[in-house]
Design a protein around this motif. Structure first.
Motif, PDB file in Angstrom:
ATOM      1  N   VAL A  87       0.839  -1.202   0.000  1.00 19.33           N
ATOM      2  CA  VAL A  87       0.000   0.000   0.000  1.00 19.33           C
ATOM      3  C   VAL A  87       0.874   1.252   0.000  1.00 19.33           C
ATOM      4  O   VAL A  87       0.600   2.221  -0.708  1.00 19.33           O
ATOM      5  CB  VAL A  87      -0.955  -0.012   1.211  1.00 19.33           C
ATOM      6  N   ARG A  88       1.960   1.190   0.753  1.00 22.87           N
ATOM      7  CA  ARG A  88       2.890   2.321   0.760  1.00 22.87           C
ATOM      8  C   ARG A  88       3.466   2.571  -0.629  1.00 22.87           C
ATOM      9  O   ARG A  88       3.757   3.691  -1.004  1.00 22.87           O
ATOM     10  CB  ARG A  88       4.038   2.050   1.738  1.00 22.87           C
ATOM     11  N   ALA A  89       3.648   1.477  -1.395  1.00 21.66           N
ATOM     12  CA  ALA A  89       4.211   1.619  -2.744  1.00 21.66           C
ATOM     13  C   ALA A  89       3.158   2.094  -3.737  1.00 21.66           C
ATOM     14  O   ALA A  89       3.444   2.244  -4.925  1.00 21.66           O
ATOM     15  CB  ALA A  89       4.819   0.289  -3.199  1.00 21.66           C
ATOM     16  N   GLY A  90       1.911   2.269  -3.283  1.00 19.39           N
ATOM     17  CA  GLY A  90       0.903   2.847  -4.164  1.00 19.39           C
ATOM     18  C   GLY A  90      -0.132   1.868  -4.699  1.00 19.39           C
ATOM     19  O   GLY A  90      -0.954   2.223  -5.533  1.00 19.39           O
ATOM     20  N   LEU A  91      -0.071   0.605  -4.260  1.00 19.29           N
ATOM     21  CA  LEU A  91      -1.071  -0.360  -4.729  1.00 19.29           C
ATOM     22  C   LEU A  91      -2.329  -0.273  -3.871  1.00 19.29           C
ATOM     23  O   LEU A  91      -2.284   0.171  -2.728  1.00 19.29           O
ATOM     24  CB  LEU A  91      -0.500  -1.779  -4.657  1.00 19.29           C
ATOM     25  N   SER A  92      -3.438  -0.746  -4.431  1.00 15.92           N
ATOM     26  CA  SER A  92      -4.666  -0.790  -3.647  1.00 15.92           C
ATOM     27  C   SER A  92      -4.668  -2.071  -2.810  1.00 15.92           C
ATOM     28  O   SER A  92      -3.886  -3.001  -3.051  1.00 15.92           O
ATOM     29  CB  SER A  92      -5.881  -0.769  -4.573  1.00 15.92           C
ATOM     30  N   CYS A  93      -5.571  -2.091  -1.851  1.00 11.96           N
ATOM     31  CA  CYS A  93      -5.732  -3.255  -0.995  1.00 11.96           C
ATOM     32  C   CYS A  93      -6.072  -4.493  -1.820  1.00 11.96           C
ATOM     33  O   CYS A  93      -5.553  -5.591  -1.598  1.00 11.96           O
ATOM     34  CB  CYS A  93      -6.842  -2.942   0.014  1.00 11.96           C
ATOM     35  N   LEU A  94      -6.946  -4.296  -2.807  1.00 10.17           N
ATOM     36  CA  LEU A  94      -7.361  -5.393  -3.669  1.00 10.17           C
ATOM     37  C   LEU A  94      -6.190  -5.907  -4.508  1.00 10.17           C
ATOM     38  O   LEU A  94      -5.990  -7.121  -4.654  1.00 10.17           O
ATOM     39  CB  LEU A  94      -8.494  -4.907  -4.581  1.00 10.17           C
ATOM     40  N   GLU A  95      -5.395  -4.993  -5.041  1.00  9.38           N
ATOM     41  CA  GLU A  95      -4.249  -5.400  -5.857  1.00  9.38           C
ATOM     42  C   GLU A  95      -3.238  -6.178  -5.025  1.00  9.38           C
ATOM     43  O   GLU A  95      -2.713  -7.212  -5.469  1.00  9.38           O
ATOM     44  CB  GLU A  95      -3.589  -4.166  -6.479  1.00  9.38           C
ATOM     45  N   ALA A  96      -2.987  -5.688  -3.835  1.00  6.03           N
ATOM     46  CA  ALA A  96      -2.035  -6.387  -2.965  1.00  6.03           C
ATOM     47  C   ALA A  96      -2.522  -7.803  -2.669  1.00  6.03           C
ATOM     48  O   ALA A  96      -1.749  -8.769  -2.736  1.00  6.03           O
ATOM     49  CB  ALA A  96      -1.841  -5.618  -1.663  1.00  6.03           C
ATOM     50  N   SER A  97      -3.808  -7.942  -2.376  1.00  7.33           N
ATOM     51  CA  SER A  97      -4.356  -9.267  -2.084  1.00  7.33           C
ATOM     52  C   SER A  97      -4.325 -10.162  -3.319  1.00  7.33           C
ATOM     53  O   SER A  97      -4.067 -11.356  -3.221  1.00  7.33           O
ATOM     54  CB  SER A  97      -5.798  -9.147  -1.577  1.00  7.33           C
ATOM     55  N   ALA A  98      -4.597  -9.570  -4.487  1.00  2.00           N
ATOM     56  CA  ALA A  98      -4.565 -10.352  -5.724  1.00  2.00           C
ATOM     57  C   ALA A  98      -3.157 -10.879  -5.987  1.00  2.00           C
ATOM     58  O   ALA A  98      -2.976 -12.015  -6.450  1.00  2.00           O
ATOM     59  CB  ALA A  98      -5.041  -9.505  -6.903  1.00  2.00           C
ATOM     60  N   ILE A  99      -2.151 -10.083  -5.677  1.00  2.00           N
ATOM     61  CA  ILE A  99      -0.770 -10.535  -5.849  1.00  2.00           C
ATOM     62  C   ILE A  99      -0.492 -11.720  -4.928  1.00  2.00           C
ATOM     63  O   ILE A  99       0.069 -12.733  -5.341  1.00  2.00           O
ATOM     64  CB  ILE A  99       0.223  -9.383  -5.564  1.00  2.00           C
ATOM     65  N   SER A 100      -0.923 -11.610  -3.674  1.00  2.70           N
ATOM     66  CA  SER A 100      -0.669 -12.704  -2.735  1.00  2.70           C
ATOM     67  C   SER A 100      -1.392 -13.976  -3.141  1.00  2.70           C
ATOM     68  O   SER A 100      -0.854 -15.078  -3.032  1.00  2.70           O
ATOM     69  CB  SER A 100      -1.090 -12.301  -1.322  1.00  2.70           C
ATOM     70  N   LEU A 101      -2.625 -13.828  -3.626  1.00  5.29           N
ATOM     71  CA  LEU A 101      -3.388 -15.000  -4.052  1.00  5.29           C
ATOM     72  C   LEU A 101      -2.750 -15.663  -5.267  1.00  5.29           C
ATOM     73  O   LEU A 101      -2.648 -16.878  -5.339  1.00  5.29           O
ATOM     74  CB  LEU A 101      -4.836 -14.602  -4.376  1.00  5.29           C
ATOM     75  N   SER A 102      -2.265 -14.858  -6.205  1.00  2.00           N
ATOM     76  CA  SER A 102      -1.808 -15.440  -7.463  1.00  2.00           C
ATOM     77  C   SER A 102      -0.336 -15.829  -7.431  1.00  2.00           C
ATOM     78  O   SER A 102       0.089 -16.653  -8.238  1.00  2.00           O
ATOM     79  CB  SER A 102      -2.071 -14.476  -8.619  1.00  2.00           C
ATOM     80  N   CYS A 103       0.443 -15.296  -6.519  1.00  5.23           N
ATOM     81  CA  CYS A 103       1.883 -15.587  -6.527  1.00  5.23           C
ATOM     82  C   CYS A 103       2.346 -16.451  -5.359  1.00  5.23           C
ATOM     83  O   CYS A 103       3.197 -17.313  -5.523  1.00  5.23           O
ATOM     84  CB  CYS A 103       2.691 -14.300  -6.545  1.00  5.23           C
ATOM     85  N   LEU A 104       1.813 -16.242  -4.202  1.00  5.44           N
ATOM     86  CA  LEU A 104       2.142 -17.041  -3.024  1.00  5.44           C
ATOM     87  C   LEU A 104       3.644 -17.214  -2.830  1.00  5.44           C
ATOM     88  O   LEU A 104       4.165 -18.313  -2.768  1.00  5.44           O
ATOM     89  CB  LEU A 104       1.457 -18.420  -3.132  1.00  5.44           C
TER      90      LEU A 104
END
Lengths: 98, 238
Positions: free
Chosen positions: B33-50
């Motif tokens: 979030v500090r780097a400028g991503l949204s909450c949803l984007e951050a979660s999508a990254i975690s879900l898809s990359c793990l």
């Protein structure tokens, strides 16, 4: 939308490198040396990830050292995995009180 | 049911992983979030990359507007160790682990899941791996979401105590094995030494690469100095 494309590439690359060897490498490795290596590898991987990072995992060298010692003792006594893991956290928490 | 028992065995083995992931991904959520991503984007990254190191590097590239080629190349390099782990796991799979199962389960090859899956004596079943992957992923995504959403709301004492859980789990795997087997002890000590050495003398090397270097060097040296008798190896599962 640009971020979505980044995420797609990121996820795709990460999946491919995981999937290709795991899905398509099906033959048994014959070399005894390689098989021995594969046996030792998880322990090498785990240790490399643990040390030195564990000492930086709590933001204080002292609490981390106490947690590490607690985990080591519990592991040496061959307590269950979850007990050892929580012993580490308990050690950190207790050391943080002082 | 045997499948069910395997699945819950995997879930149980995954609990410490999930707890550890919770705290690590919490930190990732905050930094994303500090780097400028949204909450949803951050979660999508975690879900898809793990994956931890890869995600941190990925967010850096997004934030700095890097190229897609750079993104792919960096992910390949940082995550190269998963290829190694995939080959290692492929050597002791239960015969129920068919290609479709391997295609799905490959998603969940992380350092920690690899560890709990590979140190079992019996061949790895899809059910066990799914159990471990599911709970770990749940922890990883929840932590990311909460971190991104609520920022630094959790008290410091809790997050710092959570931060060590995952390493405690590693110790629980390494120490009993090293107690019984001189080769394992040797591999662990050498890996620790190389790891500290890399961090100290070559801090530019990424953590993903450090793991690869340690894994190859320590396991090769242990294999050369402590070859195991053939009988104690897996003949199981065909």
């Amino acid at each position: 939308m640009k971020t979505a494309v980044y995420i797609l590439v990121m996820a795709g690359a990460t999946y491919l490198i995981r999937m290709m060897p795991f899905a398509f490498f099906t033959k048994k490795i014959e070399s005894r040396f390689i098989r021995n290596m594969l046996y030792y590898m998880p322990y090498a991987v785990l240790t490399a990830m643990t040390i030195p990072s564990i000492f930086e995992s709590t933001g204080s060298l002292l609490t981390a050292a106490v947690g590490t010692a607690a985990a080591f003792i519990a592991a040496y006594a061959e307590l269950p995995l979850i007990v050892v893991a929580l012993a580490a956290a308990a050690g950190v928490f207790a050391a943080g009180l002082f | 049911m045997k499948k069910r028992r395997e699945f819950f065995g995997g879930v149980l083995a995954g609990v410490p992983i999930a707890l550890g992931y919770l705290s690590v991904s919490f930190a990732f959520g905050i930094s994303a979030v500090r780097a400028g991503l949204s909450c949803l984007e951050a979660s999508a990254i975690s879900l898809s990359c793990l994956t931890s190191a890869g995600q941190v590097a990925g967010v850096d590239i997004i934030a700095s507007g890097g190229t897609l080629l750079e993104m792919a190349a960096v992910q390949f390099t940082i995550n190269l160790r998963y290829a190694l782990m995939g080959i290692s796991l492929s050597q002791n799979l239960h015969k129920s682990f068919t290609l479709p199962h391997r295609l799905i389960a490959a998603y969940g090859i992380t350092d920690e899941i690899f560890a709990v899956c590979s140190v079992r004596e019996q061949p790895l079943t899809p059910a066990f791996m799914y159990g471990a992957v599911m709970i770990s992923t749940a922890g990883w995504i929840t932590g990311t979401f909460v971190g991104a959403f609520a920022g630094s709301a959790l008290p410091e004492a809790v997050t710092s105590a959570l931060g060590i859980v995952i390493y405690g789990m590693f110790i629980a795997i390494i120490v009993p094995a090293a107690k019984k087997n001189a080769g394992v002890l040797f591999a662990a000590l050498l890996a620790a030494a190389v790891s500290v050495g890399c961090r100290h003398f070559a801090p530019k090397i990424s953590s993903g690469f450090t793991v690869i270097i340690c894994a190859l060097a320590a396991s090769a040296a242990a294999a050369a100095l402590f070859p195991r008798a053939d009988e104690e190896e897996q003949v199981s599962g065909e």
